[in-house]
Enzyme design. Structure first.
Site, PDB file in Angstrom:
ATOM      1  N   ASN A  36       0.834  -1.206   0.000  1.00 26.11           N
ATOM      2  CA  ASN A  36       0.000   0.000   0.000  1.00 26.11           C
ATOM      3  C   ASN A  36       0.868   1.256   0.000  1.00 26.11           C
ATOM      4  O   ASN A  36       0.561   2.243   0.653  1.00 26.11           O
ATOM      5  CB  ASN A  36      -0.944   0.001   1.209  1.00 26.11           C
ATOM      6  CG  ASN A  36      -2.060   1.014   1.057  1.00 26.11           C
ATOM      7  OD1 ASN A  36      -2.560   1.239  -0.045  1.00 26.11           O
ATOM      8  ND2 ASN A  36      -2.450   1.651   2.146  1.00 26.11           N
ATOM      9  N   SER A 125      -5.178   1.933  17.562  1.00 23.16           N
ATOM     10  CA  SER A 125      -6.143   2.883  17.011  1.00 23.16           C
ATOM     11  C   SER A 125      -7.246   3.150  18.024  1.00 23.16           C
ATOM     12  O   SER A 125      -7.584   2.292  18.845  1.00 23.16           O
ATOM     13  CB  SER A 125      -6.755   2.253  15.750  1.00 23.16           C
ATOM     14  OG  SER A 125      -7.915   2.946  15.356  1.00 23.16           O
ATOM     15  N   TYR A 149     -10.912  -5.412  11.370  1.00 25.77           N
ATOM     16  CA  TYR A 149      -9.758  -4.512  11.488  1.00 25.77           C
ATOM     17  C   TYR A 149      -9.550  -4.116  12.949  1.00 25.77           C
ATOM     18  O   TYR A 149      -8.462  -4.244  13.506  1.00 25.77           O
ATOM     19  CB  TYR A 149      -9.945  -3.261  10.613  1.00 25.77           C
ATOM     20  CG  TYR A 149      -8.950  -2.155  10.952  1.00 25.77           C
ATOM     21  CD1 TYR A 149      -7.611  -2.273  10.604  1.00 25.77           C
ATOM     22  CD2 TYR A 149      -9.355  -1.005  11.653  1.00 25.77           C
ATOM     23  CE1 TYR A 149      -6.694  -1.279  10.948  1.00 25.77           C
ATOM     24  CE2 TYR A 149      -8.456  -0.023  11.993  1.00 25.77           C
ATOM     25  CZ  TYR A 149      -7.125  -0.159  11.636  1.00 25.77           C
ATOM     26  OH  TYR A 149      -6.225   0.824  11.987  1.00 25.77           O
ATOM     27  N   LYS A 153      -6.492  -5.072  15.898  1.00 25.30           N
ATOM     28  CA  LYS A 153      -5.732  -4.137  16.750  1.00 25.30           C
ATOM     29  C   LYS A 153      -5.855  -4.549  18.218  1.00 25.30           C
ATOM     30  O   LYS A 153      -4.870  -4.542  18.961  1.00 25.30           O
ATOM     31  CB  LYS A 153      -6.239  -2.706  16.562  1.00 25.30           C
ATOM     32  CG  LYS A 153      -5.942  -2.116  15.191  1.00 25.30           C
ATOM     33  CD  LYS A 153      -4.452  -1.899  14.991  1.00 25.30           C
ATOM     34  CE  LYS A 153      -4.111  -1.450  13.585  1.00 25.30           C
ATOM     35  NZ  LYS A 153      -2.662  -1.476  13.300  1.00 25.30           N
ATOM     36  N   PHE A 178      -5.897   8.714  17.072  1.00 27.05           N
ATOM     37  CA  PHE A 178      -7.212   9.174  16.660  1.00 27.05           C
ATOM     38  C   PHE A 178      -7.151   9.388  15.133  1.00 27.05           C
ATOM     39  O   PHE A 178      -6.633   8.506  14.458  1.00 27.05           O
ATOM     40  CB  PHE A 178      -7.659  10.353  17.554  1.00 27.05           C
ATOM     41  CG  PHE A 178      -8.116   9.789  18.892  1.00 27.05           C
ATOM     42  CD1 PHE A 178      -7.202   9.222  19.789  1.00 27.05           C
ATOM     43  CD2 PHE A 178      -9.457   9.705  19.203  1.00 27.05           C
ATOM     44  CE1 PHE A 178      -7.630   8.601  20.970  1.00 27.05           C
ATOM     45  CE2 PHE A 178      -9.889   9.093  20.383  1.00 27.05           C
ATOM     46  CZ  PHE A 178      -8.980   8.542  21.258  1.00 27.05           C
TER      47      PHE A 178
HETATM   48  P1  NAD Z   1      -0.430   2.860   5.216  1.00 24.58           P
HETATM   49  O1  NAD Z   1      -1.181   1.801   4.513  1.00 24.58           O
HETATM   50  O2  NAD Z   1      -0.142   4.102   4.495  1.00 24.58           O
HETATM   51  O3  NAD Z   1       0.942   2.265   5.777  1.00 24.58           O
HETATM   52  C1  NAD Z   1       1.108   0.912   6.114  1.00 24.58           C
HETATM   53  C2  NAD Z   1       2.363   0.410   5.413  1.00 24.58           C
HETATM   54  O4  NAD Z   1       2.599  -0.947   5.769  1.00 24.58           O
HETATM   55  C3  NAD Z   1       2.266   0.471   3.897  1.00 24.58           C
HETATM   56  O5  NAD Z   1       3.412   1.112   3.391  1.00 24.58           O
HETATM   57  C4  NAD Z   1       2.219  -1.003   3.470  1.00 24.58           C
HETATM   58  O6  NAD Z   1       2.828  -1.203   2.208  1.00 24.58           O
HETATM   59  C5  NAD Z   1       2.963  -1.667   4.613  1.00 24.58           C
HETATM   60  N1  NAD Z   1       2.593  -3.068   4.876  1.00 24.58           N
HETATM   61  C6  NAD Z   1       1.344  -3.588   5.015  1.00 24.58           C
HETATM   62  N2  NAD Z   1       1.412  -4.908   5.269  1.00 24.58           N
HETATM   63  C7  NAD Z   1       2.734  -5.228   5.342  1.00 24.58           C
HETATM   64  C8  NAD Z   1       3.436  -6.423   5.598  1.00 24.58           C
HETATM   65  N3  NAD Z   1       2.799  -7.571   5.824  1.00 24.58           N
HETATM   66  N4  NAD Z   1       4.793  -6.383   5.607  1.00 24.58           N
HETATM   67  C9  NAD Z   1       5.451  -5.231   5.376  1.00 24.58           C
HETATM   68  N5  NAD Z   1       4.831  -4.071   5.110  1.00 24.58           N
HETATM   69  C10 NAD Z   1       3.487  -4.059   5.103  1.00 24.58           C
HETATM   70  O7  NAD Z   1      -1.223   3.160   6.572  1.00 24.58           O
HETATM   71  P2  NAD Z   1      -0.975   4.293   7.654  1.00 24.58           P
HETATM   72  O8  NAD Z   1      -2.149   5.181   7.635  1.00 24.58           O
HETATM   73  O9  NAD Z   1       0.373   4.870   7.530  1.00 24.58           O
HETATM   74  O10 NAD Z   1      -1.097   3.413   8.982  1.00 24.58           O
HETATM   75  C11 NAD Z   1       0.038   2.895   9.652  1.00 24.58           C
HETATM   76  C12 NAD Z   1      -0.425   2.062  10.826  1.00 24.58           C
HETATM   77  O11 NAD Z   1      -1.215   2.862  11.698  1.00 24.58           O
HETATM   78  C13 NAD Z   1      -1.300   0.871  10.441  1.00 24.58           C
HETATM   79  O12 NAD Z   1      -0.986  -0.207  11.291  1.00 24.58           O
HETATM   80  C14 NAD Z   1      -2.712   1.357  10.720  1.00 24.58           C
HETATM   81  O13 NAD Z   1      -3.593   0.317  11.020  1.00 24.58           O
HETATM   82  C15 NAD Z   1      -2.469   2.246  11.941  1.00 24.58           C
HETATM   83  N6  NAD Z   1      -3.503   3.279  12.101  1.00 24.58           N
HETATM   84  C16 NAD Z   1      -3.778   4.122  11.070  1.00 24.58           C
HETATM   85  C17 NAD Z   1      -4.764   5.090  11.201  1.00 24.58           C
HETATM   86  C18 NAD Z   1      -5.106   6.016  10.060  1.00 24.58           C
HETATM   87  O14 NAD Z   1      -6.159   6.634  10.116  1.00 24.58           O
HETATM   88  N7  NAD Z   1      -4.275   6.169   9.043  1.00 24.58           N
HETATM   89  C19 NAD Z   1      -5.445   5.207  12.415  1.00 24.58           C
HETATM   90  C20 NAD Z   1      -5.128   4.342  13.464  1.00 24.58           C
HETATM   91  C21 NAD Z   1      -4.142   3.382  13.284  1.00 24.58           C
HETATM   92  C1  UD1 Z   2     -12.240   5.088  10.163  1.00 24.14           C
HETATM   93  C2  UD1 Z   2     -12.423   3.665  10.611  1.00 24.14           C
HETATM   94  C3  UD1 Z   2     -11.512   3.396  11.801  1.00 24.14           C
HETATM   95  C4  UD1 Z   2     -10.086   3.688  11.423  1.00 24.14           C
HETATM   96  C5  UD1 Z   2      -9.990   5.123  10.915  1.00 24.14           C
HETATM   97  C6  UD1 Z   2      -8.624   5.435  10.418  1.00 24.14           C
HETATM   98  C7  UD1 Z   2     -14.708   3.058  10.002  1.00 24.14           C
HETATM   99  C8  UD1 Z   2     -16.071   2.704  10.512  1.00 24.14           C
HETATM  100  N1  UD1 Z   2     -13.818   3.426  10.941  1.00 24.14           N
HETATM  101  O1  UD1 Z   2     -12.558   5.929  11.263  1.00 24.14           O
HETATM  102  O2  UD1 Z   2     -11.622   2.056  12.215  1.00 24.14           O
HETATM  103  O3  UD1 Z   2      -9.235   3.526  12.541  1.00 24.14           O
HETATM  104  O4  UD1 Z   2     -10.909   5.314   9.825  1.00 24.14           O
HETATM  105  O5  UD1 Z   2      -8.309   4.738   9.255  1.00 24.14           O
HETATM  106  O6  UD1 Z   2     -14.426   2.971   8.820  1.00 24.14           O
HETATM  107  N2  UD1 Z   2     -17.292  10.625   6.444  1.00 24.14           N
HETATM  108  C9  UD1 Z   2     -18.208  11.151   5.560  1.00 24.14           C
HETATM  109  N3  UD1 Z   2     -17.990  10.954   4.220  1.00 24.14           N
HETATM  110  C10 UD1 Z   2     -16.920  10.273   3.724  1.00 24.14           C
HETATM  111  C11 UD1 Z   2     -15.987   9.745   4.648  1.00 24.14           C
HETATM  112  C12 UD1 Z   2     -16.208   9.941   6.002  1.00 24.14           C
HETATM  113  O7  UD1 Z   2     -19.179  11.762   5.952  1.00 24.14           O
HETATM  114  O8  UD1 Z   2     -16.796  10.119   2.500  1.00 24.14           O
HETATM  115  C13 UD1 Z   2     -17.483  10.870   7.888  1.00 24.14           C
HETATM  116  C14 UD1 Z   2     -17.657   9.619   8.715  1.00 24.14           C
HETATM  117  O9  UD1 Z   2     -18.991   9.239   8.798  1.00 24.14           O
HETATM  118  C15 UD1 Z   2     -17.070  10.080  10.064  1.00 24.14           C
HETATM  119  C16 UD1 Z   2     -15.988  11.091   9.680  1.00 24.14           C
HETATM  120  O10 UD1 Z   2     -16.326  11.521   8.363  1.00 24.14           O
HETATM  121  O11 UD1 Z   2     -18.053  10.747  10.811  1.00 24.14           O
HETATM  122  C17 UD1 Z   2     -14.576  10.506   9.679  1.00 24.14           C
HETATM  123  O12 UD1 Z   2     -14.564   9.329   8.879  1.00 24.14           O
HETATM  124  P1  UD1 Z   2     -13.208   8.548   8.560  1.00 24.14           P
HETATM  125  O13 UD1 Z   2     -12.185   9.487   8.053  1.00 24.14           O
HETATM  126  O14 UD1 Z   2     -13.549   7.375   7.698  1.00 24.14           O
HETATM  127  O15 UD1 Z   2     -12.683   8.061   9.988  1.00 24.14           O
HETATM  128  P2  UD1 Z   2     -13.435   7.217  11.115  1.00 24.14           P
HETATM  129  O16 UD1 Z   2     -14.787   6.777  10.697  1.00 24.14           O
HETATM  130  O17 UD1 Z   2     -13.296   7.950  12.370  1.00 24.14           O
END
Ligand code: NAD
Ligand code: UD1
Length: 337
Positions: A36, A125, A149, A153, A178
């Protein structure tokens, strides 16, 4: 100099954290299977920090890939970002998520221990709080999951706690993020989702830049100030800084540390649309759509524990989040491609 393995370091949060780790003087190795992400993100990070970064293509589920890295480098700590994060996909393909996120972490820890490395910072998360009974949410709130998912976690948090119980030489920090948004101020790295974005901020940004016709707002009948969902959006550079602070202190902690990384402020979908329009000078057309299944009304952190134990606080406001996200989006309408 402490050597840190950054799994998933080519991804959104990992690439931003890589910048700050290097600037803080850490020696880093990025390990990513690029499922990704693209190599381009690392090239851009190298430009920002003006140095080459050791990058290894490998999978955290593959012991051989990991042994190769640990044999070659004396690694002191791991920041484990690697994982899959699409909630909808996790409902359709749960085994893929349990394999990648849960099994991947188990294999990683096993190989770490074999090489005498027992310090790990894990990307958890706020999703582990399920539908919280109230806000703000502190670390002692009850935990639950509403999709695979989120469950992955929760499982990993438990696995890492068990690991510490089995051998208290482990140093474990569970960071509960968050909603990360925004981008590095250079506008050269940022969030580059595949296909149609699931998350709000990239969807708004792509609408503002003209790639999407309009935003669907998922529900306007929640019990919030304007009826739309409220979240704790946190600037990705502040989030990245939380990892540096965690690493700075990891050797001092005598127990598994579970820490919220949020701002403590909640903004609604409409608040975000308005803030983004102001920051970008573009219109973000929207329509009210039905609620998205699994969504909750309100979610924002009590971030006081992070301040207490890490001396960390998220400082960037909603304007900076939108301005930085817009700079990235408008300079890179097609992401890294
Ligand atoms: P992202 O997808 O941009 O980054 C994840 C990276 O991990 C990617 O570069 C992907 O290629 C790599 N990857 C996935 N599976 C792998 C594997 N098996 N071996 C090696 N590399 C692998 O996502 P992100 O937004 O940067 O998120 C990073 C971490 O934070 C994730 O664990 C995600 O679940 C967690 N997280 C993200 C959010 C968010 O909103 N972005 C919120 C809470 C937690
Ligand atoms: C989502 C995931 C959560 C994950 C987080 C970060 C779900 C149910 N939850 O959280 O598990 O940790 O992303 O990757 O998917 N919204 C709209 N229109 C859109 C997109 C979002 O109205 O096209 C609203 C949603 O209803 C929410 C807010 O925007 O109220 C934020 O949404 P989003 O960015 O997807 O994050 P979370 O739902 O908080």
């Amino acid at each position: 100099m402490m050597k840190v393995l950054v799994t998933g370091g080519a991804g959104y949060i990992g690439s931003h954290t890589a910048v700050l780790l290097i600037e803080a003087g850490y020696d880093i190795i990025i390990f990513d299977n690029f499922c990704n992400a693209s190599l381009e993100s690392i090239k851009r990070v190298e430009k920002i920090v003006a140095q080459k970064i050791t990058t290894i293509e490998g999978d955290v589920r593959n012991r051989d890939d990991l042994h190769t890295v640990f044999n070659k480098h004396k690694i002191d700590a791991v920041i484990h970002f690697a994982g899959l994060k699409a909630v909808g996909e996790s409902v359709e393909q749960p085994l893929k998520y349990y394999d990648n996120n849960v099994n991947g972490t188990a294999v990683l820890c096993e190989v770490m221990a074999e090489h005498g490395c027992r310090s790990i910072v894990f990307s958890s998360s706020a999703t582990v709080y399920g539908d919280p009974h109230s806000t703000p949410i502190d670390e002692n709130f009850p935990l639950s999951a509403t999709n695979p998912y989120g469950r992955s976690k929760l499982f990993v948090e438990e696995i890492l706690r068990d690991l510490y119980i089995s051998d208290n030489r482990w140093k474990v920090i569970l960071l509960r993020y968050f909603n990360p948004v925004g981008a590095h101020a250079s506008g050269t790295i940022g969030e580059d989702p595949n296909g149609i974005p699931n998350n709000l901020m990239p969807f708004i940004a792509q609408t503002a830049v003209g790639k999407r016709d309009y935003l669907s707002i998922f529900g306007d009948d929640y019990e919030t100030h304007d009826g739309t969902g409220v979240r704790d959006y946190i600037h990705v550079m502040n989030l990245a800084d939380g990892h540096v602070k965690a690493l700075d202190k990891i050797e001092n902690f005598k127990e598994v540390m579970t820490i919220n990384l949020g701002t403590g402020k909640g903004y609604s979908v409409l608040d975000m649309v308005k803030a983004f329009e102001k920051a970008s000078g573009k219109k973000v057309p929207y329509q009210i759509a039905p609620r998205r299944s699994g969504d909750i009304a309100k979610c924002f952190a009590d971030p006081s524990y992070a301040k207490k134990v890490l001396g960390w606080e998220a400082k960037k406001n909603i304007e900076e989040m939108c301005v930085d996200s817009w700079r990235w989006q408008s300079n890179n309408p097609d992401g890294y491609n």
